[in-house]
Design a protein around this motif. Structure first.
Motif, PDB file in Angstrom:
ATOM      1  N   GLY A 173      12.149   3.722  10.548  1.00  0.00           N
ATOM      2  CA  GLY A 173      11.762   3.209   9.239  1.00  0.00           C
ATOM      3  C   GLY A 173      10.293   2.841   9.189  1.00  0.00           C
ATOM      4  O   GLY A 173       9.782   2.169  10.079  1.00  0.00           O
ATOM      5  N   ARG A 174       9.620   3.298   8.129  1.00  0.00           N
ATOM      6  CA  ARG A 174       8.184   3.086   8.003  1.00  0.00           C
ATOM      7  C   ARG A 174       7.778   3.119   6.534  1.00  0.00           C
ATOM      8  O   ARG A 174       8.541   3.552   5.683  1.00  0.00           O
ATOM      9  N   TYR A 175       6.557   2.666   6.287  1.00  0.00           N
ATOM     10  CA  TYR A 175       5.945   2.790   4.966  1.00  0.00           C
ATOM     11  C   TYR A 175       4.466   3.042   5.215  1.00  0.00           C
ATOM     12  O   TYR A 175       3.733   2.144   5.607  1.00  0.00           O
ATOM     13  N   ASP A 176       4.048   4.278   5.003  1.00  0.00           N
ATOM     14  CA  ASP A 176       2.664   4.661   5.280  1.00  0.00           C
ATOM     15  C   ASP A 176       1.689   3.900   4.382  1.00  0.00           C
ATOM     16  O   ASP A 176       2.081   3.301   3.372  1.00  0.00           O
ATOM     17  N   GLU A 177       0.409   3.968   4.740  1.00  0.00           N
ATOM     18  CA  GLU A 177      -0.618   3.208   4.031  1.00  0.00           C
ATOM     19  C   GLU A 177      -0.604   3.514   2.532  1.00  0.00           C
ATOM     20  O   GLU A 177      -0.574   4.675   2.118  1.00  0.00           O
ATOM     21  N   HIS A 178      -0.650   2.441   1.738  1.00  0.00           N
ATOM     22  CA  HIS A 178      -0.601   2.539   0.289  1.00  0.00           C
ATOM     23  C   HIS A 178      -1.122   1.249  -0.318  1.00  0.00           C
ATOM     24  O   HIS A 178      -1.450   0.309   0.397  1.00  0.00           O
ATOM     25  N   ASP A 179      -1.212   1.205  -1.624  1.00  0.00           N
ATOM     26  CA  ASP A 179      -1.465  -0.052  -2.326  1.00  0.00           C
ATOM     27  C   ASP A 179      -0.369  -0.204  -3.374  1.00  0.00           C
ATOM     28  O   ASP A 179       0.436   0.706  -3.577  1.00  0.00           O
ATOM     29  N   ASP A 180      -0.320  -1.356  -3.995  1.00  0.00           N
ATOM     30  CA  ASP A 180       0.738  -1.637  -4.970  1.00  0.00           C
ATOM     31  C   ASP A 180       0.199  -1.675  -6.393  1.00  0.00           C
ATOM     32  O   ASP A 180       0.676  -2.449  -7.214  1.00  0.00           O
ATOM     33  N   VAL A 181      -0.781  -0.834  -6.686  1.00  0.00           N
ATOM     34  CA  VAL A 181      -1.316  -0.816  -8.044  1.00  0.00           C
ATOM     35  C   VAL A 181      -0.252  -0.314  -9.005  1.00  0.00           C
ATOM     36  O   VAL A 181       0.630   0.457  -8.636  1.00  0.00           O
ATOM     37  N   LYS A 237      -5.013  -1.927   0.731  1.00  0.00           N
ATOM     38  CA  LYS A 237      -4.231  -0.951   1.481  1.00  0.00           C
ATOM     39  C   LYS A 237      -3.403  -1.692   2.536  1.00  0.00           C
ATOM     40  O   LYS A 237      -3.914  -2.578   3.225  1.00  0.00           O
ATOM     41  N   HIS A 238      -2.128  -1.312   2.649  1.00  0.00           N
ATOM     42  CA  HIS A 238      -1.251  -1.927   3.637  1.00  0.00           C
ATOM     43  C   HIS A 238      -0.191  -0.929   4.065  1.00  0.00           C
ATOM     44  O   HIS A 238       0.022   0.081   3.396  1.00  0.00           O
ATOM     45  N   GLN A 239       0.454  -1.217   5.194  1.00  0.00           N
ATOM     46  CA  GLN A 239       1.466  -0.305   5.718  1.00  0.00           C
ATOM     47  C   GLN A 239       2.392  -1.008   6.690  1.00  0.00           C
ATOM     48  O   GLN A 239       2.081  -2.084   7.184  1.00  0.00           O
ATOM     49  N   VAL A 240       3.542  -0.363   6.944  1.00  0.00           N
ATOM     50  CA  VAL A 240       4.483  -0.787   7.974  1.00  0.00           C
ATOM     51  C   VAL A 240       4.604   0.384   8.940  1.00  0.00           C
ATOM     52  O   VAL A 240       4.967   1.489   8.532  1.00  0.00           O
ATOM     53  N   THR A 241       4.287   0.138  10.218  1.00  0.00           N
ATOM     54  CA  THR A 241       4.397   1.207  11.214  1.00  0.00           C
ATOM     55  C   THR A 241       5.870   1.446  11.532  1.00  0.00           C
ATOM     56  O   THR A 241       6.720   0.584  11.277  1.00  0.00           O
ATOM     57  N   PRO A 242       6.212   2.616  12.071  1.00  0.00           N
ATOM     58  CA  PRO A 242       7.618   2.915  12.357  1.00  0.00           C
ATOM     59  C   PRO A 242       8.286   1.879  13.266  1.00  0.00           C
ATOM     60  O   PRO A 242       7.700   1.436  14.257  1.00  0.00           O
ATOM     61  N   VAL A 243       9.491   1.494  12.900  1.00  0.00           N
ATOM     62  CA  VAL A 243      10.301   0.593  13.729  1.00  0.00           C
ATOM     63  C   VAL A 243      10.931   1.443  14.832  1.00  0.00           C
ATOM     64  O   VAL A 243      11.542   2.476  14.559  1.00  0.00           O
ATOM     65  N   MET A 297      -0.827  -9.466  -7.384  1.00  0.00           N
ATOM     66  CA  MET A 297      -0.615  -9.823  -5.986  1.00  0.00           C
ATOM     67  C   MET A 297       0.785  -9.408  -5.555  1.00  0.00           C
ATOM     68  O   MET A 297       1.702  -9.316  -6.371  1.00  0.00           O
ATOM     69  N   THR A 298       0.921  -9.165  -4.255  1.00  0.00           N
ATOM     70  CA  THR A 298       2.195  -8.802  -3.646  1.00  0.00           C
ATOM     71  C   THR A 298       2.590  -9.914  -2.694  1.00  0.00           C
ATOM     72  O   THR A 298       1.774 -10.356  -1.878  1.00  0.00           O
ATOM     73  N   ASN A 323      -5.352  -3.751   5.176  1.00  0.00           N
ATOM     74  CA  ASN A 323      -6.714  -3.240   5.389  1.00  0.00           C
ATOM     75  C   ASN A 323      -6.966  -2.920   6.851  1.00  0.00           C
ATOM     76  O   ASN A 323      -8.027  -3.220   7.404  1.00  0.00           O
ATOM     77  N   GLY A 324      -5.965  -2.349   7.515  1.00  0.00           N
ATOM     78  CA  GLY A 324      -6.097  -1.925   8.901  1.00  0.00           C
ATOM     79  C   GLY A 324      -5.947  -3.032   9.932  1.00  0.00           C
ATOM     80  O   GLY A 324      -6.004  -2.769  11.125  1.00  0.00           O
TER      81      GLY A 324
END
Length: 188
Positions: A106-114, A164-170, A124-125, A143-144
């Motif tokens: 499970g992951r969520y690649d880099e993105h923003d919530d615009v 920019k934010h992300q979740v690396t693979p679990v 805000m998130t 932001n890395g």
């Protein structure tokens, strides 16, 4: 609470106990209304979905009693620490319940919530860590920069939605989070 980054507000000590986290997970799994459509999730420039999970959607009214203090605090910081004008909290606001399991990495690649709306913008998130057990991988980056404190269940982070934010693979176990988006009038 700390404000280590100028664009984030961190609750770096757990605001919910492990028993409260289990209760919240149970409530959400009993009361969620549907799952997020892939059309609504973030996509890359080629139109590919950036996460390989299917978040559950729950209305604020269905967990208001359990998370009201956190939401109220997030709105306070959004207004008085960051200076944003927002719409008020609404019972019908949707929250996304994200379960990142290791069996699917499970992951969520880099993105923003615009926002994709012509009527409002995301300001805000707010993310709350609702993981019940230890997991590996699943780092949260803004932001890395890895937000190490957010590995602790019960912690939360509020950040500008355009970051920019992300979740690396679990890679082991399951990482669970709850996302709430604070919206306001369209930016000029």
């Amino acid at each position: 609470m700390t404000n280590e980054m100028i664009d984030c507000w961190n609750w770096d000590r757990p605001i919910f106990s492990s028993d409260k986290i289990k209760e919240l997970n149970k409530i959400i799994n009993e009361r969620y209304i549907t799952t997020e459509s892939t059309e609504d999730g973030a996509k890359d420039l080629d139109g590919n979905y950036l996460k390989n999970i299917k978040p559950k959607i729950i209305f604020y009214k269905d967990i208001k009693e359990e998370i009201h203090n956190l939401i109220e605090s997030a709105y306070y910081h959004c207004h008085y620490s960051f200076g944003f004008t927002t719409f008020p909290v609404n019972s019908w606001n949707e929250l996304l319940y994200n379960e990142y399991a290791s069996d699917i990495k499970g992951r969520y690649d880099e993105h923003d919530d615009v926002s994709k709306s012509l009527l409002f913008d995301a300001r805000m998130t707010l993310l709350l860590n609702l993981s019940e057990d230890y997991y590996e991988g699943g780092d949260f980056l803004v932001n890395g920069q890895t937000q190490d404190f957010f590995r602790v269940p019960g912690t939360a982070i509020l950040f500008k939605s355009n970051m920019k934010h992300q979740v690396t693979p679990v890679t082991k176990g399951k990482r669970i989070s709850l996302a709430y988006f604070i919206n306001g009038p369209k930016f000029q």
